[in-house]
Design a protein around this motif. Structure first.
Motif, PDB file in Angstrom:
ATOM      1  N   UNK A 145       5.650   4.400  14.982  1.00 42.64           N
ATOM      2  CA  UNK A 145       6.062   5.714  15.476  1.00 42.64           C
ATOM      3  C   UNK A 145       7.580   5.838  15.400  1.00 42.64           C
ATOM      4  N   UNK A 146       8.050   6.676  14.467  1.00 47.32           N
ATOM      5  CA  UNK A 146       9.480   6.924  14.326  1.00 47.32           C
ATOM      6  C   UNK A 146       9.888   8.091  15.210  1.00 47.32           C
ATOM      7  N   UNK A 147       9.215   9.219  15.038  1.00 48.26           N
ATOM      8  CA  UNK A 147       9.526  10.402  15.846  1.00 48.26           C
ATOM      9  C   UNK A 147       8.291  11.011  16.503  1.00 48.26           C
ATOM     10  N   UNK A 148       7.217  11.149  15.713  1.00 47.34           N
ATOM     11  CA  UNK A 148       6.061  11.904  16.203  1.00 47.34           C
ATOM     12  C   UNK A 148       4.772  11.295  15.658  1.00 47.34           C
ATOM     13  N   UNK A 149       3.759  11.232  16.512  1.00 48.18           N
ATOM     14  CA  UNK A 149       2.446  10.752  16.077  1.00 48.18           C
ATOM     15  C   UNK A 149       1.370  11.708  16.570  1.00 48.18           C
ATOM     16  N   UNK A 150       0.324  11.857  15.765  1.00 47.47           N
ATOM     17  CA  UNK A 150      -0.797  12.731  16.112  1.00 47.47           C
ATOM     18  C   UNK A 150      -2.000  11.881  16.518  1.00 47.47           C
ATOM     19  N   UNK A 151      -2.681  12.308  17.556  1.00 50.95           N
ATOM     20  CA  UNK A 151      -3.838  11.576  18.068  1.00 50.95           C
ATOM     21  C   UNK A 151      -5.016  12.522  18.272  1.00 50.95           C
ATOM     22  N   UNK A 184      -0.061   4.932  25.823  1.00 47.31           N
ATOM     23  CA  UNK A 184       0.885   3.886  25.430  1.00 47.31           C
ATOM     24  C   UNK A 184       1.860   4.385  24.364  1.00 47.31           C
ATOM     25  N   UNK A 185       1.375   5.223  23.454  1.00 43.78           N
ATOM     26  CA  UNK A 185       2.237   5.721  22.372  1.00 43.78           C
ATOM     27  C   UNK A 185       3.391   6.562  22.902  1.00 43.78           C
ATOM     28  N   UNK A 186       3.195   7.203  24.041  1.00 36.65           N
ATOM     29  CA  UNK A 186       4.231   8.078  24.593  1.00 36.65           C
ATOM     30  C   UNK A 186       5.484   7.313  25.014  1.00 36.65           C
ATOM     31  N   UNK A 187       5.397   6.006  25.132  1.00 42.26           N
ATOM     32  CA  UNK A 187       6.584   5.205  25.426  1.00 42.26           C
ATOM     33  C   UNK A 187       7.526   5.124  24.218  1.00 42.26           C
ATOM     34  N   UNK A 188       7.033   5.484  23.029  1.00 45.76           N
ATOM     35  CA  UNK A 188       7.806   5.265  21.811  1.00 45.76           C
ATOM     36  C   UNK A 188       8.196   6.536  21.080  1.00 45.76           C
ATOM     37  N   UNK A 189       7.673   7.663  21.493  1.00 41.66           N
ATOM     38  CA  UNK A 189       8.028   8.896  20.806  1.00 41.66           C
ATOM     39  C   UNK A 189       7.105  10.033  21.208  1.00 41.66           C
ATOM     40  N   UNK A 190       7.207  11.123  20.503  1.00 42.51           N
ATOM     41  CA  UNK A 190       6.398  12.304  20.799  1.00 42.51           C
ATOM     42  C   UNK A 190       4.956  12.083  20.331  1.00 42.51           C
ATOM     43  N   UNK A 191       4.017  12.454  21.188  1.00 39.22           N
ATOM     44  CA  UNK A 191       2.598  12.325  20.867  1.00 39.22           C
ATOM     45  C   UNK A 191       1.960  13.711  20.897  1.00 39.22           C
ATOM     46  N   UNK A 192       1.344  14.074  19.793  1.00 42.17           N
ATOM     47  CA  UNK A 192       0.657  15.361  19.682  1.00 42.17           C
ATOM     48  C   UNK A 192      -0.854  15.123  19.764  1.00 42.17           C
ATOM     49  N   UNK A 193      -1.491  15.703  20.749  1.00 46.37           N
ATOM     50  CA  UNK A 193      -2.955  15.665  20.826  1.00 46.37           C
ATOM     51  C   UNK A 193      -3.478  16.820  19.977  1.00 46.37           C
ATOM     52  N   UNK A 194      -3.994  16.507  18.804  1.00 48.45           N
ATOM     53  CA  UNK A 194      -4.390  17.576  17.884  1.00 48.45           C
ATOM     54  C   UNK A 194      -5.674  18.272  18.327  1.00 48.45           C
ATOM     55  N   UNK A 233      -0.172  17.731  12.239  1.00 46.03           N
ATOM     56  CA  UNK A 233       1.184  18.090  11.786  1.00 46.03           C
ATOM     57  C   UNK A 233       1.592  17.289  10.547  1.00 46.03           C
ATOM     58  N   UNK A 234       2.082  17.982   9.552  1.00 43.83           N
ATOM     59  CA  UNK A 234       2.452  17.321   8.292  1.00 43.83           C
ATOM     60  C   UNK A 234       3.657  16.400   8.451  1.00 43.83           C
ATOM     61  N   UNK A 235       4.411  16.578   9.548  1.00 41.30           N
ATOM     62  CA  UNK A 235       5.585  15.733   9.761  1.00 41.30           C
ATOM     63  C   UNK A 235       5.305  14.580  10.724  1.00 41.30           C
ATOM     64  N   UNK A 236       4.036  14.368  11.053  1.00 41.73           N
ATOM     65  CA  UNK A 236       3.692  13.241  11.922  1.00 41.73           C
ATOM     66  C   UNK A 236       3.814  11.936  11.144  1.00 41.73           C
ATOM     67  N   UNK A 237       4.204  10.889  11.833  1.00 37.66           N
ATOM     68  CA  UNK A 237       4.327   9.579  11.188  1.00 37.66           C
ATOM     69  C   UNK A 237       2.958   8.995  10.850  1.00 37.66           C
ATOM     70  N   UNK A 238       1.968   9.314  11.664  1.00 41.68           N
ATOM     71  CA  UNK A 238       0.595   8.884  11.391  1.00 41.68           C
ATOM     72  C   UNK A 238      -0.368   9.701  12.239  1.00 41.68           C
ATOM     73  N   UNK A 242      10.098   0.347   9.224  1.00 41.51           N
ATOM     74  CA  UNK A 242      10.695   1.679   9.068  1.00 41.51           C
ATOM     75  C   UNK A 242      11.281   2.213  10.370  1.00 41.51           C
ATOM     76  N   UNK A 243      10.838   1.681  11.497  1.00 37.14           N
ATOM     77  CA  UNK A 243      11.365   2.169  12.772  1.00 37.14           C
ATOM     78  C   UNK A 243      12.756   1.598  13.006  1.00 37.14           C
TER      79      UNK A 243
END
Length: 355
Positions: free
Chosen positions: A87-93, A106-116, A134-139, A209-210
């Protein structure tokens, strides 16, 4: 009386896996020492690691450029380790149940988390379909099988960003296109081994990459570089994993596991749908082949404990449903037999006739 193990995890293992592991616990490779007491750096143990990795790569047809490592801590540690590494900036879950929700936390400790998307409002009785990643999500993180609620994603999803999957409870039960994933992780205690080891499949080129400084133990590269032996690995669970992978290959591989999973599930779901006492808990199109959840129909609710006792007396072990769902849950992992499923179906039919 024969026992039929329907526990959700730790779960049923093939008889020969248990027997072969037990032999090595008594005397590992004729060394006069137990598998439980040998050094993980003993010359006899390195081939165990090497063959385990090779078999996983072979069975899942893992392409070049991926590493397979074994760690402790279960999938719960991976809920943190995945975003730490990716997770660099944003991750989708995709929120499909308890374990997906824990991973998001747990992911929220490292960056923005989007619940799709989420099916929480319906008590996770379906897998959401209409959402945008989101197309700009890291994963994009998914939980492929939900042990508590009985839903499953049994195919690769189309995603504009790399996928990461918790496959703890359905890995090795079907073919997987690993090339679509940056990482796959799985607590082994369902389809791979006894409890105590976690398997992580990771794409090498996406590591590092992080920008954050990673603790040594959290950086996947540490364990790749040391062949899962940076620290003492869980020796006995890894050996049981090796025996299980040998068994899967001997049975015909993951395609055969997939066929058997459908066969078992068809038998049990057909009875659930036919029997006037029971009904399934999730949308039919999202039904898990691994964890089959069902409850008493409302008019027979008072018979729930009676049926549980009845089935237990018939040798059914571990069929009580999770408290979040209630009712019953028959976990049908790779080592579960058609005989076991048919024994449960017979118990359901006999109980229906009685009541």
């Amino acid at each position: 009386m024969k026992k039929y193990n329907f526990n959700a995890g730790p779960s049923i293992l093939p008889k020969e896996v248990i027997e072969n592991t037990a032999k090595q616990i008594l005397d590992f490779n004729g060394s006069g020492l137990s598998l439980m007491e040998i050094s993980h750096r003993a010359k006899d143990f390195q081939p165990v690691m090497d063959e385990s990795v090779a078999l996983i790569k072979e069975l899942l047809d893992i392409p070049n450029g991926y590493s397979v490592i074994f760690l402790g801590g279960g999938a719960s540690l991976q809920f943190m380790q995945i975003p730490a590494n990716f997770l660099v900036k944003k991750a989708a879950y995709l929120n499909t149940g308890t374990w997906a929700k824990k991973a998001m936390k747990e992911a929220k400790f490292f960056g923005e988390v989007i619940e799709v998307a989420s099916s929480a409002d319906a008590n996770y009785t379906f897998v959401p379909k209409d959402y945008t990643v989101p197309a700009d999500a890291d994963y994009f993180h998914i939980t492929t099988n939900n042990t508590i609620y009985g839903t499953e994603i049994r195919k690769e999803l189309d995603s504009p960003v790399p996928l990461i999957a918790d496959m703890s409870s359905d890995i090795m039960s079907r073919p997987v296109d690993v090339s679509k994933y940056n990482a796959i992780y799985a607590g082994a205690q369902k389809n791979m081994a006894m409890a105590g080891v976690t398997c992580i499949i990771v794409k090498d080129e996406v590591l590092g990459k992080v920008q954050r400084n990673l603790p040594t133990m959290i950086d996947y590269r540490t364990h790749i570089d040391k062949g899962s032996m940076f620290n003492t690995p869980p020796v006995v669970p890894i050996y049981s994993l090796l025996e299980t992978m040998r068994w899967v290959k001997a049975q015909g591989g993951v395609k055969e596991m997939d066929r058997r999973a459908h066969e078992r599930a068809d038998i049990l779901y057909n009875e659930i749908d036919r029997n006037k006492l029971f009904h399934g808990t999730v949308n039919e199109e999202d039904r898990s082949l691994m964890n089959i959840c069902f409850v008493m129909n409302d008019e027979y609710k008072e018979l729930e404990k009676t049926f549980f006792d009845f089935a237990t007396e018939r040798g059914m072990i571990g069929i009580k449903g999770h408290r979040s769902v209630g009712g019953f849950r028959a976990s049908c992992y790779n080592a579960q037999t058609v005989e076991g499923v048919q024994a449960l179906v017979t118990a359901m039919k006999d109980f229906e006739a009685k009541y």
